[in-house]
Scaffold this motif. Structure first.
Motif, short mmCIF file in Angstrom:
data_model
loop_
_atom_site.label_atom_id
_atom_site.label_comp_id
_atom_site.label_asym_id
_atom_site.label_seq_id
_atom_site.Cartn_x
_atom_site.Cartn_y
_atom_site.Cartn_z
N MET A 61 -4.45 -0.21 -8.50
CA MET A 61 -3.74 -1.34 -8.36
C MET A 61 -2.77 -1.50 -9.45
O MET A 61 -3.06 -1.62 -10.57
CB MET A 61 -4.63 -2.45 -8.05
N TYR A 67 -11.44 -11.89 -4.92
CA TYR A 67 -11.57 -10.77 -4.71
C TYR A 67 -10.60 -10.12 -3.79
O TYR A 67 -10.55 -10.79 -2.48
CB TYR A 67 -13.10 -10.30 -4.02
N GLY A 68 -9.78 -9.20 -4.08
CA GLY A 68 -8.76 -8.65 -2.99
C GLY A 68 -7.45 -9.65 -3.03
O GLY A 68 -6.58 -8.98 -2.16
N GLU A 69 -7.50 -10.27 -4.00
CA GLU A 69 -6.28 -11.21 -3.86
C GLU A 69 -5.41 -11.27 -5.35
O GLU A 69 -5.63 -10.52 -6.16
CB GLU A 69 -6.69 -12.72 -3.64
N GLN A 114 -1.13 -1.13 -4.15
CA GLN A 114 -2.69 -0.26 -4.12
C GLN A 114 -1.92 1.20 -3.86
O GLN A 114 -1.58 1.41 -2.69
CB GLN A 114 -3.46 -0.69 -3.24
N TYR A 161 0.97 -1.15 0.09
CA TYR A 161 -0.15 0.15 -0.02
C TYR A 161 1.03 1.24 -0.09
O TYR A 161 1.83 1.36 0.70
CB TYR A 161 -1.07 0.09 1.16
#
Lengths: 111, 111
Positions: free
Chosen positions: A88, B39-41, A107, A10
């Motif tokens: 991302m 999702y999110g991976e 991200q 992040y």
């Protein structure tokens, strides 16, 4: 196993800042890629490199540059970050042909 | 515009039903890759197809590359909740080393 490592998971930056995203692969792959992923748009290719110091523009290179001084490292540079570059970012590598190996992504939020 | 078009962009199916996702290009595909993303991976490599007419299967997922090498389909038989996610096709187009992706298909499995 092939490992593609992205330096940050992040990142939060301010508008106008110069941003460096780093990517390192450990399998001596010739090709390295930078993509950005946005909902509904899939992966869009920013730049790719097929050899040290060689680079090719992808589909959305505007506002970005890249550097590949060593075979294992491919850096993405946002010259002056803007809010529409919040996304991302995914780095990937492969041999001259074949499947891509992806990093876990960065991200980036630009405020 | 996208060099690879995926359809549908979103799909909701009842658990146990079959489904198909398509990936189409206006140019010859020299290598076609299917990835899945929860999702999110990160992205998970599913299959690679290179020869016209080639078909590969893994568990309940089958991918085909048509004879003219301009379209691929991904078929899931007897869908399960574990199949939910975003499916992405990527391809080497026109013999170049750049690898581009479609916009993705978001698959939801309803119990």
């Amino acid at each position: 196993d092939v490992k593609v490592t992205q330096s940050s998971r992040y990142l939060v930056k301010r508008t106008g800042e110069k941003v460096f995203l780093e990517c390192v692969q450990d399998m001596d792959h010739e090709n390295m890629f930078w993509y950005r992923q946005d909902p509904g748009l899939g992966l869009r290719l920013i730049y790719f490199s097929y050899d040290v110091k060689m680079k090719e523009k992808g589909d959305i290179p505007e506002g970005y540059s890249v550097s590949r001084e060593k075979k294992e490292r491919f850096s993405l540079i946002l010259e002056s970050a803007s809010t529409n570059q919040t996304s991302m970012y995914l780095c990937a590598s492969r041999r001259s042909i074949g499947k891509l190996f992806f990093g876990s992504g960065t991200q980036l939020s630009v405020l | 515009s996208q060099e690879l078009e995926q359809s549908p962009q979103s799909l909701i199916v009842q658990e146990g039903k079959n489904l198909t996702i398509n990936c189409t290009s206006s140019k010859t595909l020299y290598g076609l890759y299917w990835y899945k993303q929860k999702y999110g991976e990160g992205l998970i490599f599913l299959m690679m197809l290179q020869k016209g007419g080639e078909e590969k299967s893994h568990e309940k997922i089958t991918a085909k590359l048509d004879e003219k090498k301009q379209q691929s389909s991904l078929h899931i038989t007897a869908s399960q909740p574990s199949h939910a996610g975003i499916y992405l096709c990527g391809a080497d187009i026109g013999g170049a080393q750049k690898l581009v992706f479609g916009q993705g298909t978001r698959l939801t499995i309803n119990p």
